[in-house]
Design a protein around this motif. Sequence first.
Motif, PDB file in Angstrom:
ATOM      1  N   LYS A  97     -21.941   1.943  29.550  1.00  0.00           N
ATOM      2  CA  LYS A  97     -23.147   1.614  28.773  1.00  0.00           C
ATOM      3  C   LYS A  97     -23.312   2.955  28.000  1.00  0.00           C
ATOM      4  O   LYS A  97     -23.931   4.098  28.555  1.00  0.00           O
ATOM      5  CB  LYS A  97     -24.302   1.156  29.438  1.00  0.00           C
ATOM      6  N   ILE A  98     -23.723   2.646  26.526  1.00  0.00           N
ATOM      7  CA  ILE A  98     -24.320   3.713  25.548  1.00  0.00           C
ATOM      8  C   ILE A  98     -25.573   3.600  25.787  1.00  0.00           C
ATOM      9  O   ILE A  98     -26.277   2.381  25.596  1.00  0.00           O
ATOM     10  CB  ILE A  98     -23.748   3.440  24.392  1.00  0.00           C
ATOM     11  N   SER A  99     -26.302   4.751  26.290  1.00  0.00           N
ATOM     12  CA  SER A  99     -27.902   4.779  26.278  1.00  0.00           C
ATOM     13  C   SER A  99     -28.462   4.207  25.066  1.00  0.00           C
ATOM     14  O   SER A  99     -27.873   4.694  23.883  1.00  0.00           O
ATOM     15  CB  SER A  99     -28.343   6.103  26.410  1.00  0.00           C
ATOM     16  N   SER A 100     -29.261   3.581  25.025  1.00  0.00           N
ATOM     17  CA  SER A 100     -30.060   2.919  24.149  1.00  0.00           C
ATOM     18  C   SER A 100     -31.407   2.715  23.746  1.00  0.00           C
ATOM     19  O   SER A 100     -32.088   3.236  25.059  1.00  0.00           O
ATOM     20  CB  SER A 100     -29.535   1.303  23.631  1.00  0.00           C
ATOM     21  N   ILE A 101     -32.230   2.440  22.838  1.00  0.00           N
ATOM     22  CA  ILE A 101     -33.563   2.172  22.536  1.00  0.00           C
ATOM     23  C   ILE A 101     -34.110   0.910  22.780  1.00  0.00           C
ATOM     24  O   ILE A 101     -33.178   0.078  21.854  1.00  0.00           O
ATOM     25  CB  ILE A 101     -34.094   3.214  21.653  1.00  0.00           C
ATOM     26  N   LEU A 102     -34.922   0.511  23.004  1.00  0.00           N
ATOM     27  CA  LEU A 102     -35.698  -0.801  22.808  1.00  0.00           C
ATOM     28  C   LEU A 102     -36.743  -0.847  21.697  1.00  0.00           C
ATOM     29  O   LEU A 102     -37.929  -0.557  21.967  1.00  0.00           O
ATOM     30  CB  LEU A 102     -36.193  -1.446  24.168  1.00  0.00           C
ATOM     31  N   ASP A 103     -36.343  -1.100  20.273  1.00  0.00           N
ATOM     32  CA  ASP A 103     -37.301  -1.039  19.320  1.00  0.00           C
ATOM     33  C   ASP A 103     -37.264  -2.411  18.496  1.00  0.00           C
ATOM     34  O   ASP A 103     -36.330  -2.581  17.924  1.00  0.00           O
ATOM     35  CB  ASP A 103     -36.889   0.204  18.531  1.00  0.00           C
ATOM     36  N   LEU A 104     -38.364  -3.317  19.137  1.00  0.00           N
ATOM     37  CA  LEU A 104     -38.385  -4.598  18.573  1.00  0.00           C
ATOM     38  C   LEU A 104     -39.484  -5.001  17.530  1.00  0.00           C
ATOM     39  O   LEU A 104     -40.646  -4.536  17.897  1.00  0.00           O
ATOM     40  CB  LEU A 104     -38.182  -5.678  19.537  1.00  0.00           C
ATOM     41  N   ASP A 105     -39.277  -5.021  16.277  1.00  0.00           N
ATOM     42  CA  ASP A 105     -40.271  -5.273  15.222  1.00  0.00           C
ATOM     43  C   ASP A 105     -40.311  -6.700  14.653  1.00  0.00           C
ATOM     44  O   ASP A 105     -39.342  -6.959  13.945  1.00  0.00           O
ATOM     45  CB  ASP A 105     -40.251  -4.166  14.255  1.00  0.00           C
ATOM     46  N   LEU A 106     -41.171  -7.415  14.871  1.00  0.00           N
ATOM     47  CA  LEU A 106     -41.403  -8.928  14.532  1.00  0.00           C
ATOM     48  C   LEU A 106     -42.512  -8.997  13.258  1.00  0.00           C
ATOM     49  O   LEU A 106     -42.800 -10.094  12.924  1.00  0.00           O
ATOM     50  CB  LEU A 106     -41.968  -9.919  15.612  1.00  0.00           C
ATOM     51  N   SER A 107     -42.819  -7.982  12.968  1.00  0.00           N
ATOM     52  CA  SER A 107     -43.859  -7.885  12.019  1.00  0.00           C
ATOM     53  C   SER A 107     -43.476  -8.655  10.549  1.00  0.00           C
ATOM     54  O   SER A 107     -44.408  -9.273   9.741  1.00  0.00           O
ATOM     55  CB  SER A 107     -44.659  -6.688  11.686  1.00  0.00           C
ATOM     56  N   ALA A 108     -42.271  -8.774  10.403  1.00  0.00           N
ATOM     57  CA  ALA A 108     -41.766  -9.454   8.850  1.00  0.00           C
ATOM     58  C   ALA A 108     -41.650 -10.789   9.265  1.00  0.00           C
ATOM     59  O   ALA A 108     -40.859 -11.455   8.467  1.00  0.00           O
ATOM     60  CB  ALA A 108     -40.602  -8.634   8.745  1.00  0.00           C
ATOM     61  N   SER A 109     -41.777 -11.415  10.445  1.00  0.00           N
ATOM     62  CA  SER A 109     -41.683 -12.793  10.861  1.00  0.00           C
ATOM     63  C   SER A 109     -42.963 -13.466  11.263  1.00  0.00           C
ATOM     64  O   SER A 109     -43.879 -12.757  11.483  1.00  0.00           O
ATOM     65  CB  SER A 109     -40.684 -12.760  11.994  1.00  0.00           C
ATOM     66  N   PRO A 110     -42.892 -14.679  11.244  1.00  0.00           N
ATOM     67  CA  PRO A 110     -44.279 -15.507  11.704  1.00  0.00           C
ATOM     68  C   PRO A 110     -44.382 -15.575  13.354  1.00  0.00           C
ATOM     69  O   PRO A 110     -45.117 -16.212  13.700  1.00  0.00           O
ATOM     70  CB  PRO A 110     -44.106 -16.497  11.005  1.00  0.00           C
ATOM     71  N   PHE A 111     -43.227 -14.692  14.054  1.00  0.00           N
ATOM     72  CA  PHE A 111     -43.285 -14.865  15.577  1.00  0.00           C
ATOM     73  C   PHE A 111     -43.901 -13.699  16.240  1.00  0.00           C
ATOM     74  O   PHE A 111     -44.253 -12.586  15.580  1.00  0.00           O
ATOM     75  CB  PHE A 111     -41.739 -14.914  15.706  1.00  0.00           C
ATOM     76  N   SER A 112     -44.449 -13.983  17.417  1.00  0.00           N
ATOM     77  CA  SER A 112     -44.730 -13.024  18.408  1.00  0.00           C
ATOM     78  C   SER A 112     -44.196 -13.444  19.719  1.00  0.00           C
ATOM     79  O   SER A 112     -43.809 -14.242  20.114  1.00  0.00           O
ATOM     80  CB  SER A 112     -46.451 -12.917  18.414  1.00  0.00           C
TER      81      SER A 112
END
Length: 275
Positions: A101-116
């Motif tokens: 596995k390649i070490s990764s980051i968890l960066d999730l941005d829903l601000s451009a959507s109507p979801f949370s």
Amino acid sequence: MDTRWVLRIMLVLWLIKATIQAASLAKPGCQEKCGDITIPFPFGIGANCSGDEGYAISCDTKFSPAKAFISSINLEVLEISLANGSLRVNNPVLTSNCPDKISSILDLDLSASPFSFSDTDNRFTAMGCDNLALINRQATTIGGCMSFCNITSRDNTCYGINCCQTRIPPFLKFINASLGSIDRSNDQIGCKYAFMVDQDWFTNLTDPYVVQRMDNVPVVLNSRPYGVCRSFGAFNSATNSSESLCRTQAFCTNQSLCSCNPGYDGNPYLPDGCQ
């Protein structure tokens, strides 16, 4: 009662049932399915097929079967529930020092959507030995958990031994997660991973550690309309303030969701969608 009348009544009931089952949940003239996924309005595939651009779906036919993606956040759709005002999507797993596995980051941005992120359905989960996983929002730590080492046995209960979980605040739309060692002076180098996950899905896993081999896990997003069933987009009191999204034979529930009246079934967001 005359047998012929019984047969006629049975036929009428069958035709009514068949009509309801045949009614499309998509906007008229729009594609209802992408692969195995049903796409009900206000979600939609193609121009003018969704209630708002945030609900637009792209159907990628390069896969077999085709896969549906929320265009605004580019996450794969697994299921859409109008009744619950939610959808399940595939969510990336954050990894560090894991084989193959390649070490990764968890960066999730829903601000451009109507979801949370649903605070009732999801849990932030961290797994691995000596793992301190933190949830950050705009450079501020808002949560996290620690998983301690036990190399002799695995604890599938996820109560802190090699696995830990924590709740998230409501209406969360942005997550940046980081992994580290609990004791910075005695770092236990080993596979560490963290993810936001649908808790029902996770607790039904026979072996929760299979997540280590996965790139994505399901997560639940809230997709409720804004302003007590008033708007699919960002709610603005100057627009759509007096007109309900709930169509004929439908009403707005106390959870700000449109629902068909008792005795009716279908899509309450479509004109004549409740039959």
